[in-house]
Write a protein that holds these residues in place. Structure first.
Motif, PDB file in Angstrom:
ATOM      1  N   TYR A  24      31.454  -6.757  22.773  1.00 19.21           N
ATOM      2  CA  TYR A  24      30.436  -5.890  22.029  1.00 19.21           C
ATOM      3  C   TYR A  24      29.058  -6.284  21.747  1.00 19.21           C
ATOM      4  CZ  TYR A  24      33.679  -2.233  20.665  1.00 19.21           C
ATOM      5  OH  TYR A  24      34.478  -0.982  20.662  1.00 19.21           O
ATOM      6  N   ILE A  25      28.178  -5.548  21.844  1.00 23.25           N
ATOM      7  CA  ILE A  25      26.847  -5.963  21.651  1.00 23.25           C
ATOM      8  C   ILE A  25      26.412  -5.058  20.378  1.00 23.25           C
ATOM      9  CG2 ILE A  25      24.344  -5.756  22.548  1.00 23.25           C
ATOM     10  CD1 ILE A  25      25.359  -5.585  25.216  1.00 23.25           C
ATOM     11  N   GLU A  26      25.673  -5.827  19.477  1.00 22.01           N
ATOM     12  CA  GLU A  26      25.169  -5.195  18.180  1.00 22.01           C
ATOM     13  C   GLU A  26      23.996  -4.356  18.438  1.00 22.01           C
ATOM     14  OE1 GLU A  26      25.556  -5.156  13.826  1.00 22.01           O
ATOM     15  OE2 GLU A  26      26.692  -6.295  15.220  1.00 22.01           O
ATOM     16  N   MET A  27      23.963  -3.103  17.786  1.00 18.25           N
ATOM     17  CA  MET A  27      23.033  -2.234  17.563  1.00 18.25           C
ATOM     18  C   MET A  27      22.363  -2.431  16.214  1.00 18.25           C
ATOM     19  SD  MET A  27      24.980   1.063  19.335  1.00 18.25           S
ATOM     20  CE  MET A  27      23.857   2.283  19.128  1.00 18.25           C
ATOM     21  N   ASN A  28      21.167  -2.942  16.449  1.00 14.15           N
ATOM     22  CA  ASN A  28      20.349  -3.113  15.267  1.00 14.15           C
ATOM     23  C   ASN A  28      18.979  -2.991  15.577  1.00 14.15           C
ATOM     24  OD1 ASN A  28      20.173  -3.535  12.496  1.00 14.15           O
ATOM     25  ND2 ASN A  28      20.393  -5.901  12.728  1.00 14.15           N
ATOM     26  N   PRO A  29      18.418  -1.777  14.905  1.00 15.39           N
ATOM     27  CA  PRO A  29      18.660  -1.147  14.367  1.00 15.39           C
ATOM     28  C   PRO A  29      19.884  -0.096  14.637  1.00 15.39           C
ATOM     29  CG  PRO A  29      16.642  -0.288  14.991  1.00 15.39           C
ATOM     30  CD  PRO A  29      16.782  -1.722  15.450  1.00 15.39           C
ATOM     31  N   ILE A  30      20.477   0.413  13.784  1.00 20.17           N
ATOM     32  CA  ILE A  30      21.693   1.495  14.424  1.00 20.17           C
ATOM     33  C   ILE A  30      21.123   2.614  14.876  1.00 20.17           C
ATOM     34  CG2 ILE A  30      23.443   2.613  13.298  1.00 20.17           C
ATOM     35  CD1 ILE A  30      23.740   0.502  11.233  1.00 20.17           C
ATOM     36  N   MET A  31      20.068   3.016  14.209  1.00 21.62           N
ATOM     37  CA  MET A  31      19.481   4.355  14.419  1.00 21.62           C
ATOM     38  C   MET A  31      17.931   4.207  13.987  1.00 21.62           C
ATOM     39  SD  MET A  31      21.147   7.198  11.921  1.00 21.62           S
ATOM     40  CE  MET A  31      21.302   6.973  10.432  1.00 21.62           C
ATOM     41  N   SER A  32      17.187   5.052  14.646  1.00 27.88           N
ATOM     42  CA  SER A  32      15.671   5.120  14.143  1.00 27.88           C
ATOM     43  C   SER A  32      15.312   6.462  14.374  1.00 27.88           C
ATOM     44  CB  SER A  32      14.976   4.578  15.166  1.00 27.88           C
ATOM     45  OG  SER A  32      15.197   2.898  15.289  1.00 27.88           O
ATOM     46  N   TYR A  33      14.345   6.907  13.312  1.00 29.68           N
ATOM     47  CA  TYR A  33      13.799   8.575  13.194  1.00 29.68           C
ATOM     48  C   TYR A  33      12.293   8.436  13.520  1.00 29.68           C
ATOM     49  CZ  TYR A  33      12.481  13.036  11.557  1.00 29.68           C
ATOM     50  OH  TYR A  33      12.258  14.324  11.400  1.00 29.68           O
TER      51      TYR A  33
ATOM     52  N   ASP B   7      12.106  -2.438  18.485  1.00 33.54           N
ATOM     53  CA  ASP B   7      13.373  -2.141  18.080  1.00 33.54           C
ATOM     54  C   ASP B   7      14.068  -0.853  18.353  1.00 33.54           C
ATOM     55  OD1 ASP B   7      13.833  -4.759  16.868  1.00 33.54           O
ATOM     56  OD2 ASP B   7      13.094  -4.080  14.893  1.00 33.54           O
ATOM     57  N   ILE B   8      13.071  -0.014  18.752  1.00 35.96           N
ATOM     58  CA  ILE B   8      13.562   1.602  18.869  1.00 35.96           C
ATOM     59  C   ILE B   8      14.524   1.772  19.744  1.00 35.96           C
ATOM     60  CG2 ILE B   8      11.620   2.464  20.271  1.00 35.96           C
ATOM     61  CD1 ILE B   8      11.449   4.742  17.879  1.00 35.96           C
ATOM     62  N   HIS B   9      14.760   0.984  20.620  1.00 35.63           N
ATOM     63  CA  HIS B   9      15.711   1.413  21.766  1.00 35.63           C
ATOM     64  C   HIS B   9      16.969   0.582  21.570  1.00 35.63           C
ATOM     65  CE1 HIS B   9      11.670   2.196  24.023  1.00 35.63           C
ATOM     66  NE2 HIS B   9      12.394   3.475  24.253  1.00 35.63           N
ATOM     67  N   LYS B  10      17.193  -0.103  20.588  1.00 38.75           N
ATOM     68  CA  LYS B  10      18.479  -0.712  20.318  1.00 38.75           C
ATOM     69  C   LYS B  10      19.343  -0.122  19.892  1.00 38.75           C
ATOM     70  CE  LYS B  10      15.656  -5.335  19.760  1.00 38.75           C
ATOM     71  NZ  LYS B  10      15.543  -6.535  18.800  1.00 38.75           N
ATOM     72  N   GLY B  11      18.681   1.063  19.086  1.00 32.10           N
ATOM     73  CA  GLY B  11      19.955   2.004  18.642  1.00 32.10           C
ATOM     74  C   GLY B  11      19.692   3.538  18.938  1.00 32.10           C
ATOM     75  N   MET B  12      20.209   4.230  18.169  1.00 29.31           N
ATOM     76  CA  MET B  12      20.181   5.829  18.609  1.00 29.31           C
ATOM     77  C   MET B  12      18.770   6.277  18.067  1.00 29.31           C
ATOM     78  SD  MET B  12      23.864   7.086  17.267  1.00 29.31           S
ATOM     79  CE  MET B  12      23.880   6.004  15.851  1.00 29.31           C
ATOM     80  N   GLN B  13      18.366   7.298  18.718  1.00 33.20           N
ATOM     81  CA  GLN B  13      16.998   7.684  18.390  1.00 33.20           C
ATOM     82  C   GLN B  13      17.090   9.266  17.826  1.00 33.20           C
ATOM     83  OE1 GLN B  13      15.493   6.350  22.123  1.00 33.20           O
ATOM     84  NE2 GLN B  13      16.768   4.844  21.283  1.00 33.20           N
ATOM     85  N   LEU B  14      16.731   9.580  16.632  1.00 36.11           N
ATOM     86  CA  LEU B  14      17.129  11.025  16.113  1.00 36.11           C
ATOM     87  C   LEU B  14      15.825  11.629  16.301  1.00 36.11           C
ATOM     88  CD1 LEU B  14      18.443   9.492  12.708  1.00 36.11           C
ATOM     89  CD2 LEU B  14      19.760  10.283  14.695  1.00 36.11           C
ATOM     90  N   LEU B  15      15.722  12.748  16.994  1.00 31.75           N
ATOM     91  CA  LEU B  15      14.641  13.531  17.403  1.00 31.75           C
ATOM     92  C   LEU B  15      14.778  15.010  17.011  1.00 31.75           C
ATOM     93  CD1 LEU B  15      14.068  12.239  21.044  1.00 31.75           C
ATOM     94  CD2 LEU B  15      13.548  11.096  19.204  1.00 31.75           C
ATOM     95  N   ALA B  16      14.489  15.045  15.832  1.00 32.57           N
ATOM     96  CA  ALA B  16      14.650  16.582  15.074  1.00 32.57           C
ATOM     97  C   ALA B  16      13.250  16.381  13.987  1.00 32.57           C
ATOM     98  CB  ALA B  16      15.873  16.715  14.364  1.00 32.57           C
ATOM     99  N   PRO B  17      12.385  17.211  14.291  1.00 25.59           N
ATOM    100  CA  PRO B  17      11.227  17.289  13.333  1.00 25.59           C
ATOM    101  C   PRO B  17      11.241  17.669  12.153  1.00 25.59           C
ATOM    102  CG  PRO B  17      10.858  18.459  15.707  1.00 25.59           C
ATOM    103  CD  PRO B  17      12.227  18.313  15.539  1.00 25.59           C
ATOM    104  N   SER B  18      11.981  18.446  11.854  1.00 25.01           N
ATOM    105  CA  SER B  18      12.433  19.145  10.406  1.00 25.01           C
ATOM    106  C   SER B  18      13.724  19.899  10.062  1.00 25.01           C
ATOM    107  CB  SER B  18      11.164  20.184  10.271  1.00 25.01           C
ATOM    108  OG  SER B  18      11.402  21.361  11.067  1.00 25.01           O
ATOM    109  N   ARG B  19      13.857  19.994   8.867  1.00 26.92           N
ATOM    110  CA  ARG B  19      15.053  20.781   8.635  1.00 26.92           C
ATOM    111  C   ARG B  19      15.110  21.972   8.995  1.00 26.92           C
ATOM    112  NH1 ARG B  19      17.443  19.760   3.549  1.00 26.92           N
ATOM    113  NH2 ARG B  19      18.755  21.692   4.040  1.00 26.92           N
TER     114      ARG B  19
END
Length: 536
Positions: free
Chosen positions: A87-96, A353-365
């Protein structure tokens, strides 16, 4: 004719977990997989080989990010690193990354380390630093108990009373005087839980979009912990298997084979052989017959009971209950892209860091609400919310020199369309919408697509035998969780057919790369047969 102690239908990760624990206990296990590749929805395939890229790209065709399984102890108990898993650590786990119109405000990184996460939040949402700390602390205590409930078969006892008993017994779920308010949060919607806990709109959007990965919409009752599970990320983190997601299932297959079992591919099961109400074996589409004392189905519950067992072996009312299980109207779709370079997000140029985890692409609620509204109307979202993954940044084994991988999962794509369109005709159009969301955040990605593998809801159904493209098998709504999943009569992994068990995400506690359903099924089988070990 072949005889084994256990026959396992399907090689999805939950089924293989069951197989590993039974093999560990000394039972001979035969796995029959319908496809040429093992792993079910935890599978990696080599694609896009060309003169420029002769080795091709390692593309996951199902789940990619492994979070929940690291909270179970399964990987450690089975010592899967000895069988080829790294396993390879994802850190950050995710980014917004903030949307293009506010890109100068930067990005929120969610690291495994809470303090680093709080520092990142402080740069974008300083008003929520302490709110996030309190949120993680509250839900962390709650989820210690919830995780224990996930790792045992559900009981028919009242869930509320069991939560209260757990609080009295363990004294750790809620602080004194917070019991009623705590239970209210658990039974609230995750949208309200996030709204009540935070102030900043971008932090709210990030948390809600990630919580939405479980399936139900943000206003769905009794889903509060879909957001609260954020607390567990800071305990177990998230990881990616070197070489692709399928290396987890490959390691488990290696484990079974090392313990005397066999794993056979290209062996689709046509039906389960039933004699006088008892499962005795299976028959493949080629007419091969395999016999065993225990049959375990890792297939979808409806596929298992309605197709492999059949109406003639089931009580009419039970067959109807299985038929009426809510599998929803699709879930999402994904594009698996080979690209020339990784996204350079306008909100975080040069960010290491941003490519090390998931990237959340949603501009708004509101953006999320619009996508949900489109799904409700039975049409694909005009503007899809996207979760991007760029594993070639941390794992050079998945992409050749000069290339990268980009997976982009989007949600709320109806399987059944209300406008007369058909997915085979619109899949590329909808895939382009998803890619366009990425280029909106990262303009450098225009013209950088080498090739892609598209999985619409219909493609997902065909590839993984998941009815209506629901990657969780069965909707993760409260009325189909715990002892209600998949139906009360089969919630403890047993079926009305003697010696036939279930071990898929159709069962408690549900979908994701978790393994808990497979682990629980194994414990039930071992309990049923350990006392009669001589029988084998």
């Amino acid at each position: 004719m072949s005889n084994y102690d256990v026959i396992l239908i399907g090689s999805g990760h939950n089924g293989l977990v069951t197989g590993c624990y039974l093999a560990k206990a000394g039972y001979s296990v035969q796995v029959l997989e319908r496809r040429e590749n093992i792993g079910g929805a935890v599978c990696t395939e080599t694609m896009f080989q060309s003169e420029e890229y002769p080795g091709g790209f390692r593309m996951d065709v199902g789940s990619s990010v492994h979070i929940m399984i690291h909270q179970t102890g399964i990987v450690e108990e089975l010592e899967l690193e000895k069988y080829g898993l790294e396993y390879i650590e994802m850190n950050p786990i995710m980014s917004y990354p903030l949307p293009p119109a506010q890109s100068e405000k930067g990005v929120i990184h969610f690291y495994r380390e809470l303090d680093r996460t709080l520092e990142s939040i402080a740069r974008v949402a300083p008003e929520d630093v302490e709110n996030y700390r309190n949120f993680v602390e509250f839900w962390g205590r709650v989820n210690q108990g919830v995780l224990k409930a996930f790792m045992v078969p559900p009981t028919g006892k009242n869930i509320v009373s069991e939560l209260i008993k757990g609080q009295v017994r363990n004294g750790s779920m809620f602080k004194k005087g917070e019991q009623a308010a705590g239970l209210q949060k658990i039974f609230s919607s995750y949208g309200k839980v996030v709204d009540d806990a935070f102030e900043n709109p971008w932090l709210k959007t990030a948390l809600i979009w990630f919580a939405a990965q479980s399936g139900p919409t943000p206003d769905h009752p009794a889903t509060g912990d879909f957001a609260g599970w954020q607390s567990m990320l800071h305990q177990s983190g998230a990881r990616h298997p070197r070489g692709g997601s399928g290396m987890l299932t490959r390691a488990m297959a290696n484990y079974i084979e090392a313990h005397g079992g066999t794993v056979q591919t290209d062996a689709p099961v046509a039906d389960i052989i039933i004699e006088q109400g008892r499962a005795t074996g299976v028959r493949t589409r080629r007419g091969e017959e395999f016999f065993a004392d225990v049959i375990v189905s890792n297939a979808h519950v409806q596929k298992t009971m309605m197709a492999l067992v059949g109406r003639e072996h089931l009580d009419a009312s039970l067959y109807e209950k299985v038929e009426n299980i809510n599998v929803g109207n699709g879930f999402g779709m994904v594009i698996r892209c080979a690209v020339e370079e990784l996204p350079e997000y306008s909100a975080s140029p040069g960010d290491p860091d941003i490519h090390k985890g998931m990237q959340l692409l949603a501009p708004s609620r509101q953006y999320l609400k619009n996508a949900i509204a489109d799904h409700t109307r039975g049409v694909p979202p005009q503007d899809p919310a996207v979760l991007a993954m760029t594993f070639s940044k941390i794992d050079p084994d998945v992409a050749p020199d000069g290339g990268h991988t980009l997976f982009a999962w989007a949600q709320w794509h109806p399987y059944e369309l209300s406008n007369g369109e058909h997915w085979d005709q619109i899949r590329e159009r909808e895939a382009q919408k998803i890619y366009d969301v990425v280029t909106g955040y990262a303009p450098n990605m225009k013209g950088k697509l080498i090739d892609w593998y598209i999985q619409s809801p219909l493609d997902i159904e065909r590839k993984h035998a998941m009815p209506r493209g629901n990657v969780m098998h069965v909707e993760m709504s409260f009325d189909q969780m715990f002892m209600f999943r998949p139906i009360p009569e089969m919630s403890e992994y047993k079926t009305p057919i003697e010696n036939l068990y279930l071990s898929s995400a159709s069962c408690h506690p549900g979908g994701g790369v978790f393994g808990a359903a497979g682990y629980n099924a194994a414990q039930v089988i071992l309990k049923d047969y350990r006392k009669d070990r001589w029988f084998f």
